[in-house]
Each structure stands twice: as C-alpha cells, then as structure tokens.
Design a protein around this motif. Structure first.
Motif, PDB file in Angstrom:
ATOM      1  N   GLY A 175       2.027  -2.064  11.309  1.00 22.53           N
ATOM      2  CA  GLY A 175       2.588  -0.934  12.039  1.00 22.53           C
ATOM      3  C   GLY A 175       1.791   0.351  11.993  1.00 22.53           C
ATOM      4  O   GLY A 175       2.181   1.337  12.634  1.00 22.53           O
ATOM      5  N   LEU A 176       0.673   0.417  11.254  1.00 22.14           N
ATOM      6  CA  LEU A 176      -0.180   1.603  11.262  1.00 22.14           C
ATOM      7  C   LEU A 176      -1.170   1.473  12.418  1.00 22.14           C
ATOM      8  O   LEU A 176      -1.714   0.396  12.662  1.00 22.14           O
ATOM      9  N   ASP A 177      -1.399   2.560  13.122  1.00 22.77           N
ATOM     10  CA  ASP A 177      -2.147   2.514  14.378  1.00 22.77           C
ATOM     11  C   ASP A 177      -3.628   2.231  14.128  1.00 22.77           C
ATOM     12  O   ASP A 177      -4.367   3.081  13.638  1.00 22.77           O
ATOM     13  N   LYS A 178      -4.070   1.033  14.507  1.00 19.40           N
ATOM     14  CA  LYS A 178      -5.477   0.654  14.353  1.00 19.40           C
ATOM     15  C   LYS A 178      -6.383   1.554  15.174  1.00 19.40           C
ATOM     16  O   LYS A 178      -7.534   1.820  14.794  1.00 19.40           O
ATOM     17  N   ASN A 179      -5.882   2.022  16.329  1.00 23.33           N
ATOM     18  CA  ASN A 179      -6.716   2.858  17.195  1.00 23.33           C
ATOM     19  C   ASN A 179      -6.968   4.234  16.598  1.00 23.33           C
ATOM     20  O   ASN A 179      -7.970   4.880  16.916  1.00 23.33           O
ATOM     21  N   ALA A 180      -6.077   4.685  15.725  1.00 22.67           N
ATOM     22  CA  ALA A 180      -6.265   5.993  15.084  1.00 22.67           C
ATOM     23  C   ALA A 180      -7.485   6.014  14.188  1.00 22.67           C
ATOM     24  O   ALA A 180      -8.043   7.094  13.902  1.00 22.67           O
ATOM     25  N   LEU A 181      -7.932   4.859  13.732  1.00 22.19           N
ATOM     26  CA  LEU A 181      -9.070   4.814  12.814  1.00 22.19           C
ATOM     27  C   LEU A 181     -10.351   5.311  13.466  1.00 22.19           C
ATOM     28  O   LEU A 181     -11.291   5.699  12.773  1.00 22.19           O
ATOM     29  N   ALA A 182     -10.413   5.286  14.786  1.00 27.49           N
ATOM     30  CA  ALA A 182     -11.592   5.784  15.498  1.00 27.49           C
ATOM     31  C   ALA A 182     -11.403   7.205  16.009  1.00 27.49           C
ATOM     32  O   ALA A 182     -12.280   7.735  16.691  1.00 27.49           O
ATOM     33  N   ASP A 183     -10.267   7.830  15.664  1.00 22.85           N
ATOM     34  CA  ASP A 183      -9.938   9.152  16.214  1.00 22.85           C
ATOM     35  C   ASP A 183     -10.144  10.300  15.236  1.00 22.85           C
ATOM     36  O   ASP A 183      -9.715  11.419  15.499  1.00 22.85           O
ATOM     37  N   GLY A 184     -10.748  10.029  14.105  1.00 20.51           N
ATOM     38  CA  GLY A 184     -11.085  11.111  13.194  1.00 20.51           C
ATOM     39  C   GLY A 184     -10.134  11.263  12.032  1.00 20.51           C
ATOM     40  O   GLY A 184      -9.059  10.646  11.980  1.00 20.51           O
ATOM     41  N   ALA A 208      -7.996  13.549  10.911  1.00 18.08           N
ATOM     42  CA  ALA A 208      -6.606  14.002  11.054  1.00 18.08           C
ATOM     43  C   ALA A 208      -5.706  12.853  11.511  1.00 18.08           C
ATOM     44  O   ALA A 208      -4.586  12.688  11.004  1.00 18.08           O
ATOM     45  N   ALA A 209      -6.178  12.052  12.465  1.00 18.36           N
ATOM     46  CA  ALA A 209      -5.395  10.917  12.948  1.00 18.36           C
ATOM     47  C   ALA A 209      -5.217   9.876  11.838  1.00 18.36           C
ATOM     48  O   ALA A 209      -4.128   9.311  11.676  1.00 18.36           O
ATOM     49  N   ILE A 210      -6.261   9.636  11.084  1.00 19.65           N
ATOM     50  CA  ILE A 210      -6.167   8.676   9.983  1.00 19.65           C
ATOM     51  C   ILE A 210      -5.184   9.176   8.932  1.00 19.65           C
ATOM     52  O   ILE A 210      -4.370   8.406   8.397  1.00 19.65           O
ATOM     53  N   ARG A 211      -5.212  10.470   8.649  1.00 22.07           N
ATOM     54  CA  ARG A 211      -4.299  11.036   7.654  1.00 22.07           C
ATOM     55  C   ARG A 211      -2.849  10.840   8.061  1.00 22.07           C
ATOM     56  O   ARG A 211      -1.987  10.562   7.218  1.00 22.07           O
ATOM     57  N   ARG A 212      -2.579  10.944   9.370  1.00 21.82           N
ATOM     58  CA  ARG A 212      -1.207  10.739   9.845  1.00 21.82           C
ATOM     59  C   ARG A 212      -0.738   9.322   9.531  1.00 21.82           C
ATOM     60  O   ARG A 212       0.422   9.107   9.145  1.00 21.82           O
ATOM     61  N   GLU A 213      -1.620   8.349   9.712  1.00 20.18           N
ATOM     62  CA  GLU A 213      -1.241   6.961   9.431  1.00 20.18           C
ATOM     63  C   GLU A 213      -1.036   6.743   7.932  1.00 20.18           C
ATOM     64  O   GLU A 213      -0.100   6.043   7.520  1.00 20.18           O
ATOM     65  N   LEU A 214      -1.877   7.343   7.121  1.00 18.18           N
ATOM     66  CA  LEU A 214      -1.715   7.225   5.673  1.00 18.18           C
ATOM     67  C   LEU A 214      -0.410   7.866   5.216  1.00 18.18           C
ATOM     68  O   LEU A 214       0.287   7.338   4.340  1.00 18.18           O
ATOM     69  N   ASP A 215      -0.065   8.990   5.823  1.00 19.41           N
ATOM     70  CA  ASP A 215       1.209   9.644   5.476  1.00 19.41           C
ATOM     71  C   ASP A 215       2.396   8.764   5.869  1.00 19.41           C
ATOM     72  O   ASP A 215       3.397   8.690   5.146  1.00 19.41           O
ATOM     73  N   THR A 216       2.283   8.117   7.035  1.00 23.60           N
ATOM     74  CA  THR A 216       3.339   7.189   7.444  1.00 23.60           C
ATOM     75  C   THR A 216       3.483   6.056   6.424  1.00 23.60           C
ATOM     76  O   THR A 216       4.598   5.695   6.030  1.00 23.60           O
ATOM     77  N   ALA A 217       2.357   5.506   5.993  1.00 21.61           N
ATOM     78  CA  ALA A 217       2.400   4.435   5.001  1.00 21.61           C
ATOM     79  C   ALA A 217       3.076   4.903   3.722  1.00 21.61           C
ATOM     80  O   ALA A 217       3.901   4.178   3.137  1.00 21.61           O
ATOM     81  N   GLU A 218       2.771   6.086   3.294  1.00 20.49           N
ATOM     82  CA  GLU A 218       3.358   6.594   2.046  1.00 20.49           C
ATOM     83  C   GLU A 218       4.869   6.744   2.175  1.00 20.49           C
ATOM     84  O   GLU A 218       5.624   6.382   1.255  1.00 20.49           O
ATOM     85  N   ARG A 219       5.320   7.270   3.309  1.00 22.46           N
ATOM     86  CA  ARG A 219       6.773   7.407   3.511  1.00 22.46           C
ATOM     87  C   ARG A 219       7.447   6.042   3.587  1.00 22.46           C
ATOM     88  O   ARG A 219       8.540   5.845   3.036  1.00 22.46           O
ATOM     89  N   MET A 220       6.818   5.100   4.293  1.00 26.69           N
ATOM     90  CA  MET A 220       7.408   3.763   4.403  1.00 26.69           C
ATOM     91  C   MET A 220       7.468   3.066   3.048  1.00 26.69           C
ATOM     92  O   MET A 220       8.460   2.408   2.715  1.00 26.69           O
ATOM     93  N   LEU A 221       6.434   3.191   2.259  1.00 26.83           N
ATOM     94  CA  LEU A 221       6.417   2.569   0.940  1.00 26.83           C
ATOM     95  C   LEU A 221       7.533   3.111   0.058  1.00 26.83           C
ATOM     96  O   LEU A 221       8.145   2.373  -0.725  1.00 26.83           O
ATOM     97  N   ALA A 222       7.826   4.385   0.197  1.00 26.10           N
ATOM     98  CA  ALA A 222       8.885   4.995  -0.614  1.00 26.10           C
ATOM     99  C   ALA A 222      10.258   4.427  -0.259  1.00 26.10           C
ATOM    100  O   ALA A 222      11.178   4.457  -1.087  1.00 26.10           O
ATOM    101  N   ARG A 223      10.402   3.875   0.950  1.00 28.09           N
ATOM    102  CA  ARG A 223      11.699   3.355   1.393  1.00 28.09           C
ATOM    103  C   ARG A 223      11.860   1.859   1.107  1.00 28.09           C
ATOM    104  O   ARG A 223      12.939   1.313   1.281  1.00 28.09           O
TER     105      ARG A 223
END
Length: 360
Positions: free
Chosen positions: A301-310, A312-327
């Motif tokens: 569920g983390l956006d593979k396309n964000a990995l080529a967007d720099g 800030a975009a990658i950080r957003r996906e990592l933050d999503t992962a951290e929130r999901m892991l906490a749940r």
C-alpha cells in the motif's frame, strides 16, 4: 528467538511481536527492467536485493501442481527481430520483447468452448495426487527446519483468476452472461481440487496461509459487478473459508490489483483476513481501509511511484508506514513491483529508513 513464521503470523493476527516483518511481500521486489538498472548502478551483475538488503523470510509457498497435471509442454511459437511468442506450462501463449524487458502480453489461452473445458477437465484435472504432491515432503522438512510460514496457493490460481487464465480476460467476461453454468463448473471444480490438495498438504505440515490470486480489478474497480461476485465467487470462498476454520489456517488472503473498495467489503464478509497490494494510483488509501476494516490485515500500500518523486514524497510514504505499523495488522511494503525509474541508491535508502521504522 522469534522465527520469521512467528513474527509474520503474530503481525497478521494483530498480536504482539518483537517487530513487524521487513522485506515481505510483492512490494519489495523489482520488475526485470528495474533489476537490470540496479545491477548496472550497483556494479553487481548478480545483485539479489533480498540478499543485499537483508529481507526477512516471507511465506514459503507449497510447490504443488495447482492446475493442469500434466502441464503443457512449454515451447516457442514464433519470433521476430523484436518479439518472441511462447507457450507457457499452463497453455497460455505469451508475447514478450526478446530481452524480457516488457510486461508479458497474453495473446491466446488454452480454452475457448464448453467442449474444450470438458476435455481439459478430463485430461488435466484428474487428481494425480502423487505427481501433484511430489515435491511437498522435502518442502515440508525444509520449511519446518527454517521456521518458515507455509502458504498454500499462488499465481495464477484464484476463483476468478483461474477462469481468466484458462479463457482470457475479455472472453471470461462474456462467459458470465453466455455460459454461466460453465463458469460455475470451472470455479467449483478447481476449489474441490484445491481443498483435497490442501488436506493432503496439511497432513504433512500445518498450512498457515491460504492465498487466492484474482487480479480482477482495474483503476475503475472490479471487472464484474458485486452481484456477480456474490453469485459466482463467494460460494467458493465460503468453502475455502470453512476449510481454513476447520484446519485452523489463520490467514486467508486475496491479491488483486486496481481499485478494491467494493471487493474488500464483499470478501471480508466471506472469510478473507488479508488483502494486498492496495495500489495508490487506483485510489486505494490504506489508512482509510484501516479505519473502515480495523481487523483486516494489510500488506503493502505504499506508493511505489513516490520513490521517483524525491525526498518529500518518500517521507510521506514512510510516515504512512509508521502510522500503519502503530495500528497493527500491517506488513509494510510498496503497492506492487518497483518500477524502473527508481534508482538503486534511492531504493537502498528507502529500505534503510523503513528498516529503522520497523526496528529490524
């Protein structure tokens, strides 16, 4: 010491674990073109990302013949200066670029008519238990020795997915209207076969995960209506779910790309406990799914396309992962194979950051 099996099953059951799995699922692996790029950029001609980055063991897939037995003889059909057409072991004719850098194009399928199905069922779906299960005893011994979680079911076998594999996508959609009895028979025949195979595997080693491959969605959603899903597919899901309950198989998963909101609603009512990969480009938001389905295990569920967007975009996906892991109930990863516009150094850094978040 926690085994990969214990960690994976605890995570998917929302139970405490030493940490979440790292490197498990389709969203950690590259397309072939991507791997070629990474090998060139890394200077390692034999680069294996899983080995290089220390992925955890995922599910060990029981090596059965889930479909035709005997298999079709693979062969080359035709070749040009750019393309090659081959027949695979399931009887599907596939066109690829000569360098294998493309996604395959499926141009012909083994069945076209009701009579074709009758012959196929008689000639290739008879039990042949010894041939179908030949590799399982050694597999069971190895999986047990290495503490791996055992998966039953793999690509290209699903309730809808198998019909599509046999007849082709467009042809299958017509069959729901033109030959509904045929569709019911193909689905029920395969599920009967799989249940009997699973019963025999279960006698050799406990199954931890029954996986159903469907790939029945596009960006707009399911290829068939929810009424058809309920009528044709869900009676077979109910049979599989009942077997899983009877044999204490904790994970029943579905893999389908595309938009899945309608399918998740139906499938979770019929026993599905995990889904993936939740492609973001199709409107899937895993945090929204977690809100709506608090007991559904989610992988990817983390956006593979964000990995080529720099960064800030990658950080957003990592933050999503951290929130999901906490749940809880979440195995982190991207929402499909990694595309070739992602550099090796970018992928390495993403994995390092996600490893830190996971605590691996």
């Amino acid at each position: 010491m926690t085994t990969s099996r214990e960690r994976l099953l605890a995570t998917l059951a929302f139970r405490p674990a030493d940490r979440a799995p790292f490197g498990v699922g389709i969203g950690w692996f590259p397309w072939w073109q991507t791997l070629l790029r990474w090998r060139e950029e890394s200077g390692m001609a034999d680069l294996d990302p899983a080995m290089a980055l220390g992925y955890d063991d995922g599910f060990a897939v029981a090596p059965l013949e889930y479909g035709p037995c005997p298999l079709f003889e693979p062969c080359e059909i035709s070749r040009t200066d750019r393309y090659i057409v081959t027949r695979n072991r399931y009887g599907v004719h596939v066109r690829n670029l000569l360098d294998n850098s493309s996604m395959p194009e499926f141009i012909a399928h083994p069945l076209k008519t009701v009579d074709d199905w009758r012959h196929y069922k008689e000639e290739r779906l008879f039990p042949a238990w010894e041939d179908r299960l030949r590799q399982v005893p050694a597999f069971a011994e190895d999986a047990r020795a290495h503490g791996q979680a055992v998966q039953f079911g793999t690509y290209p076998f699903g309730v809808f997915g198998t019909v599509r594999e046999l007849f082709g996508a467009e042809e299958t959609l017509f069959l729901f209207y033109d030959e509904p009895d045929l569709v019911h028979d193909v689905m029920s025949t395969h599920v009967t076969l799989w249940i009997e195979l699973a019963r025999r595997v279960q006698a050799m080693i406990p199954i931890d995960h029954w996986h159903i491959w469907e790939d029945m969605s596009g960006k707009q959603g399911s290829l068939i209506s929810m009424a058809m899903v309920e009528e044709f597919m869900m009676p077979q899901y109910d049979r599989i779910a009942a077997f899983c309950r009877e044999h204490r198989i904790p994970v029943l998963s579905v893999d389908t790309d595309g938009r899945v909101d309608e399918l998740v609603a139906v499938m979770t009512r019929h026993g599905v406990t995990m889904m993936f990969p939740f492609e973001q480009q199709c409107g899937n938001d895993i945090e929204r799914f977690r809100d709506e389905y608090p007991t559904l295990a989610i992988m990817g569920g983390l956006d593979k396309n964000a990995l080529a967007d720099g960064p800030a975009a990658i950080r957003r996906e990592l933050d999503t992962a951290e929130r999901m892991l906490a749940r809880g109930g979440y195995v982190p990863g991207c929402d499909h194979l990694i595309p070739p516009n992602v550099a090796w150094n970018t992928w390495k850094q993403f994995c390092r950051d996600l490893r830190t978040i996971v605590g691996a």
